[in-house]
Design a protein around this motif. Sequence first.
Motif, PDB file in Angstrom:
ATOM      1  N   VAL A 213       0.836  -1.205   0.000  1.00  0.00           N
ATOM      2  CA  VAL A 213       0.000   0.000   0.000  1.00  0.00           C
ATOM      3  C   VAL A 213       0.862   1.243   0.000  1.00  0.00           C
ATOM      4  CG1 VAL A 213      -1.851   1.228   1.190  1.00  0.00           C
ATOM      5  CG2 VAL A 213      -1.771  -1.247   1.276  1.00  0.00           C
TER       6      VAL A 213
ATOM      7  N   ASP B 155      -2.215  -1.869  -5.574  1.00  0.00           N
ATOM      8  CA  ASP B 155      -3.653  -2.052  -5.409  1.00  0.00           C
ATOM      9  C   ASP B 155      -3.938  -3.318  -4.617  1.00  0.00           C
ATOM     10  OD1 ASP B 155      -3.893  -4.417  -7.143  1.00  0.00           O
ATOM     11  OD2 ASP B 155      -3.438  -3.037  -8.782  1.00  0.00           O
ATOM     12  N   PHE B 156      -5.232  -3.576  -4.384  1.00  0.00           N
ATOM     13  CA  PHE B 156      -5.634  -4.724  -3.586  1.00  0.00           C
ATOM     14  C   PHE B 156      -6.592  -5.631  -4.331  1.00  0.00           C
ATOM     15  CE2 PHE B 156      -3.938  -2.526   0.115  1.00  0.00           C
ATOM     16  CZ  PHE B 156      -3.331  -3.603   0.752  1.00  0.00           C
TER      17      PHE B 156
ATOM     18  N   GLY C  46      -5.816  -8.405  -1.552  1.00  0.00           N
ATOM     19  CA  GLY C  46      -6.995  -7.881  -0.884  1.00  0.00           C
ATOM     20  C   GLY C  46      -7.698  -8.937  -0.053  1.00  0.00           C
TER      21      GLY C  46
ATOM     22  N   GLU D 136      -8.825  -0.802   3.680  1.00  0.00           N
ATOM     23  CA  GLU D 136      -9.058  -1.891   2.729  1.00  0.00           C
ATOM     24  C   GLU D 136      -9.702  -3.090   3.401  1.00  0.00           C
ATOM     25  OE1 GLU D 136      -9.301  -4.348  -0.453  1.00  0.00           O
ATOM     26  OE2 GLU D 136      -8.806  -2.221  -0.493  1.00  0.00           O
TER      27      GLU D 136
ATOM     28  N   GLY E 208     -12.331  -1.577   1.358  1.00  0.00           N
ATOM     29  CA  GLY E 208     -11.737  -1.156   0.110  1.00  0.00           C
ATOM     30  C   GLY E 208     -11.331   0.296   0.107  1.00  0.00           C
ATOM     31  N   LEU E 209     -10.192   0.570  -0.526  1.00  0.00           N
ATOM     32  CA  LEU E 209      -9.698   1.934  -0.654  1.00  0.00           C
ATOM     33  C   LEU E 209     -10.426   2.678  -1.748  1.00  0.00           C
ATOM     34  CD1 LEU E 209      -5.880   1.158  -0.484  1.00  0.00           C
ATOM     35  CD2 LEU E 209      -7.246   2.192   1.313  1.00  0.00           C
TER      36      LEU E 209
END
Length: 413
Positions: A137, A142-143, A148, A185, A409-410
């Motif tokens: 991060v 990304d996730f 994630g 996230e 989630g971002l």
Amino acid sequence: MEIEADIAALIGDLNSGDPERVAAAVEQLAARGEPALPGLLGGVGAHHSAQQLTAYGDVLSRIGPPAFDAVLAAERDGELDGWLRARLLRVFDERCAGQYAALALDPDRWVADGGFEGLLRLRVDSEAGLRALVERVGRGGDFYGPAGEYARAMLDAFAPRLRELRRDRAASRPVRRGALGLLIEGGGLDALDERDRTLVERLVRVKLPGSVRAVPDTQLSAWWLAVPGATYEGVFEALGLHDPRPVTVQAGVAAAMCEAIPSPVPGDPSRGVSRAFVTPELDGWRLVFGQFRQLVGYDDWNDMAATVERVSAVCGKAQLFFVDDAGGADIWFAAEDGRMVRQYAGDDDLEEEDEDPDEDPDDITGGVREACGELSVDLDLVGVFDTVVRGHGWLAVTAPDRGHGQFPGLLPV
């Protein structure tokens, strides 16, 4: 040479397909340990059935960390391809948690995903795994995919240490930023302490006047509602939206595009809850985006007609646009004061029967991409020319009992 011949004979048994010989070979090769690895990895590179690969995996798993490193080295030396490396790395146990975490830090996304897949499978409360997530991060990763899933699966175990990292003055800024992103996230705003929630809310307020160019375009597929800017507040009641909060355009669009999360209640065990984004006023109109099933319904045509009429009853006017190039759908509706005044599907302009037969030849007859700009706002032109923007966007939820904090989630601010 005698040892090599012995290992070669055992590998032959491993490939034999005879269950008894295979089982005995697995035991004996695992007992040989590291000396068996060159022969094993040389043999596994040939074409094998799924059953044979399982046997090789059993041996490698029992040898443990040295076999993990040997698999990676064999790929680097060109002895294994990426698919086989990924297949073999799925067999190792908790002894290799640190190596999976190191793999998760690899700059190659596909290699790193293999590391996170291993951490996710093991569900080990690994300090190295936590650091891998934080670093990902912190450097802007990304996730999507295994990273994630691992973040969400381990949130309860990781959250206390992540909050400590947020307050650790000795930690670098990327580490503190990564800890914040990881908390959001995995658990949404509810995972943050009061200080960080205040920080996020302040950042949103600062960014509210941001670019409106981030609204979705109409490539491939899209759906949205348009309502007059002067009466838009009625859309919250008409669509059953709750807890509206100020939000930037980028964050609002990203949140509205996210899938619904399960939220069962006694009367509806399959209920899902999602978010809806109401844009700032754009050339006199507000646009609404969100998950179609939660905001409109499942009976596509009838629910679309009912929705646009219901919204127009409280907002004065409303239009609903739906375009799907892959599915061949090109549909729009226009309603005023609770009554449908125009509707269009494909190449057929479907009008109410009581329309004036001597209609204006310049009346709107095109599909969604032609009609939206005539009726309200052309998405493809928002922010391209001098779009008049007033106010800020709103993000709301489709149920009264969930709030915003539980959506993981971002979101881009």
